[in-house]
Design an enzyme around this catalytic site. Structure first.
Site, PDB file in Angstrom:
ATOM      1  N   LYS A  53       0.840  -1.203   0.000  1.00 53.39           N
ATOM      2  CA  LYS A  53       0.000   0.000   0.000  1.00 53.39           C
ATOM      3  C   LYS A  53       0.874   1.252   0.000  1.00 53.39           C
ATOM      4  CE  LYS A  53      -3.864  -2.529   1.919  1.00 53.39           C
ATOM      5  NZ  LYS A  53      -4.857  -2.791   2.948  1.00 53.39           N
ATOM      6  N   GLN A  97      -5.276  -1.719   9.257  1.00 54.81           N
ATOM      7  CA  GLN A  97      -5.172  -3.054   8.648  1.00 54.81           C
ATOM      8  C   GLN A  97      -5.772  -4.119   9.565  1.00 54.81           C
ATOM      9  OE1 GLN A  97      -4.063  -3.410   5.540  1.00 54.81           O
ATOM     10  NE2 GLN A  97      -4.087  -5.636   5.444  1.00 54.81           N
ATOM     11  N   ASP A 120     -11.420   2.449   3.315  1.00 53.34           N
ATOM     12  CA  ASP A 120     -11.648   0.998   3.281  1.00 53.34           C
ATOM     13  C   ASP A 120     -13.126   0.690   3.046  1.00 53.34           C
ATOM     14  OD1 ASP A 120      -9.708  -0.963   3.495  1.00 53.34           O
ATOM     15  OD2 ASP A 120      -9.440  -0.690   5.653  1.00 53.34           O
TER      16      ASP A 120
HETATM   17  N1  L34 Z   1      -8.348  -2.767   6.712  1.00 57.32           N
HETATM   18  N2  L34 Z   1      -7.576  -4.865   6.168  1.00 57.32           N
HETATM   19  C1  L34 Z   1      -8.046  -3.669   5.783  1.00 57.32           C
HETATM   20  N3  L34 Z   1      -8.250  -3.351   4.486  1.00 57.32           N
HETATM   21  C2  L34 Z   1      -7.957  -4.254   3.516  1.00 57.32           C
HETATM   22  O1  L34 Z   1      -8.205  -3.973   2.244  1.00 57.32           O
HETATM   23  C3  L34 Z   1      -7.413  -5.489   3.874  1.00 57.32           C
HETATM   24  N4  L34 Z   1      -7.018  -6.444   2.966  1.00 57.32           N
HETATM   25  C4  L34 Z   1      -7.291  -7.848   3.248  1.00 57.32           C
HETATM   26  C5  L34 Z   1      -6.707  -8.131   4.633  1.00 57.32           C
HETATM   27  N5  L34 Z   1      -6.901  -7.059   5.580  1.00 57.32           N
HETATM   28  C6  L34 Z   1      -7.280  -5.799   5.236  1.00 57.32           C
HETATM   29  C7  L34 Z   1      -5.971  -6.331   2.128  1.00 57.32           C
HETATM   30  O2  L34 Z   1      -5.366  -5.302   1.949  1.00 57.32           O
HETATM   31  C8  L34 Z   1      -6.556  -8.542   2.115  1.00 57.32           C
HETATM   32  N6  L34 Z   1      -5.713  -7.524   1.517  1.00 57.32           N
HETATM   33  C9  L34 Z   1      -4.784  -7.769   0.495  1.00 57.32           C
HETATM   34  C10 L34 Z   1      -4.025  -6.763  -0.081  1.00 57.32           C
HETATM   35  C11 L34 Z   1      -3.094  -7.024  -1.082  1.00 57.32           C
HETATM   36  C12 L34 Z   1      -2.893  -8.292  -1.518  1.00 57.32           C
HETATM   37  C13 L34 Z   1      -3.631  -9.326  -0.965  1.00 57.32           C
HETATM   38  C14 L34 Z   1      -4.556  -9.059   0.026  1.00 57.32           C
HETATM   39  C15 L34 Z   1      -1.835  -8.525  -2.564  1.00 57.32           C
HETATM   40  O3  L34 Z   1      -1.188  -7.609  -2.991  1.00 57.32           O
HETATM   41  N7  L34 Z   1      -1.633  -9.792  -2.967  1.00 57.32           N
HETATM   42  C16 L34 Z   1      -0.619 -10.137  -3.958  1.00 57.32           C
HETATM   43  C17 L34 Z   1       0.397 -11.083  -3.363  1.00 57.32           C
HETATM   44  C18 L34 Z   1       1.026 -10.574  -2.133  1.00 57.32           C
HETATM   45  C19 L34 Z   1       2.012 -11.546  -1.503  1.00 57.32           C
HETATM   46  O4  L34 Z   1       3.012 -11.874  -2.143  1.00 57.32           O
HETATM   47  O5  L34 Z   1       1.743 -11.990  -0.377  1.00 57.32           O
HETATM   48  C20 L34 Z   1      -1.307 -10.831  -5.118  1.00 57.32           C
HETATM   49  O6  L34 Z   1      -0.777 -10.758  -6.225  1.00 57.32           O
HETATM   50  O7  L34 Z   1      -2.349 -11.457  -4.896  1.00 57.32           O
END
Ligand code: L34
Length: 296
Positions: A53, A97, A120
């Protein structure tokens, strides 16, 4: 049929390019959008998401601050910090988060964030606005799923969408967004969960299947019909001795098996994840515009 793999990174990149242009317009007018991300504790997955982020903000020219607090932080300390950011005009968006340590009430924390800074979309005021279909900050992951469908040429209008999972951050809101009488929505939605009977019978009826249950490889080939569009929201870290880190990310869908039946499918990683972050950037831009009375 072998599915088209929907590239979330590419879709996210093109939306981010649009946001970047908007941010630079605001900056020329002396407005700098600002986002503060607060993380409590050391959950490794949360650390990764929060870092991404901050990086996205830097890339787009959004001013960002990441506040890292120890797991021992009290609820009152966190609430007091939120109060400060609610008052601080430098920050248009505040994100705490999730998940939070057990001794902190998620409900109290989400209620404390100024709904006008709730990028959010988790504050009950914004959830209510989403339900009635009025202008609000939509939650990032469900909104990202909708954008991914639209931009990959899979408009949900008139389609039967089956959602697996009923969480407050994905299942419920994605269903809510997709049933709206609106462009890019207008779907017929069924929500399934752990108590659903004959689950596979339900999922086989899906034109679009959205999996958000947090169970690695749960959706098998015999649970989908030919030509389905599959959006995999799961992010599960499983052990993989052949990987350098010893773990590997997988979704809620048995990707290789389902891919040969689907029309289109999102991968994990590189599907919904990058969209979540992109929609957060979009909400932060929107909040900055609202706070400064910016008219497009
Ligand atoms: N308050 N909490 C709040 N807001 C959110 O919007 C989230 N979320 C979820 C968990 N808790 C939260 C996220 O940000 C899930 N989440 C999230 C954000 C980014 C990614 C996955 C989940 C992401 O970038 N995933 C990458 C891989 C990352 C890695 O290597 O671990 C992908 O390509 O899927």
């Amino acid at each position: 049929m072998v599915a088209e793999v929907i590239n979330g990174n590419e879709v996210a990149k093109s939306i981010r390019a649009e946001i970047k242009i908007e941010v630079s317009k605001l900056k020329k007018a002396g407005i700098e959008p600002g986002l503060v991300v607060i993380i409590v504790g050391e959950d490794p997955a949360s650390q990764v998401y929060v870092r991404k982020k901050g990086e996205a903000c830097n890339d787009l020219g959004i001013c960002s601050e990441t506040v890292r607090l120890p797991a021992s932080t009290t609820e009152n300390e966190l609430l007091a910090l939120i109060d400060n950011y609610n008052k601080n005009p430098k920050f248009d968006g505040i994100l705490v988060q999730l998940p939070l340590p057990k001794h902190i009430s998620e409900e109290k924390v989400l209620l404390r964030i100024d709904p006008g800074k709730d990028v959010d979309g988790f504050h009950p005021v914004n959830v209510g606005k989403m339900v009635v279909g009025s202008e609000s900050y939509l939650p990032c992951t469900p909104h990202g799923v909708q954008e991914l469908l639209i931009r990959s040429g899979n408009d949900p209008s008139g389609k039967h969408v089956v959602v697996l999972g009923r969480s407050n951050i994905v299942g419920k809101p994605v269903a809510c967004i997709l049933i709206q009488k609106a462009k890019g929505a207008d779907a017929t939605v069924t929500i399934c969960h752990s108590r659903t009977k004959n689950l596979a019978e339900m999922t086989r009826q899906a034109d679009i299947l959205i999996a958000a249950i947090g169970s690695p490889g749960f959706v098998k080939a015999d649970m989908v019909k030919d030509g389905v569009v599959v959006i995999d929201v799961g992010v599960n870290r499983i052990s993989d001795p052949s990987a350098k880190s010893g773990t590997r990310l997988v979704g809620d869908v048995d990707f290789d098996a389902v891919k040969v039946k689907a029309k289109a499918i999102t991968p994990v990683p590189g599907g919904v994840g990058p969209m979540t972050i992109t929609m957060l950037m979009q909400n932060t831009l929107k909040a900055a515009k609202v706070h400064h009375g910016w008219k497009d």
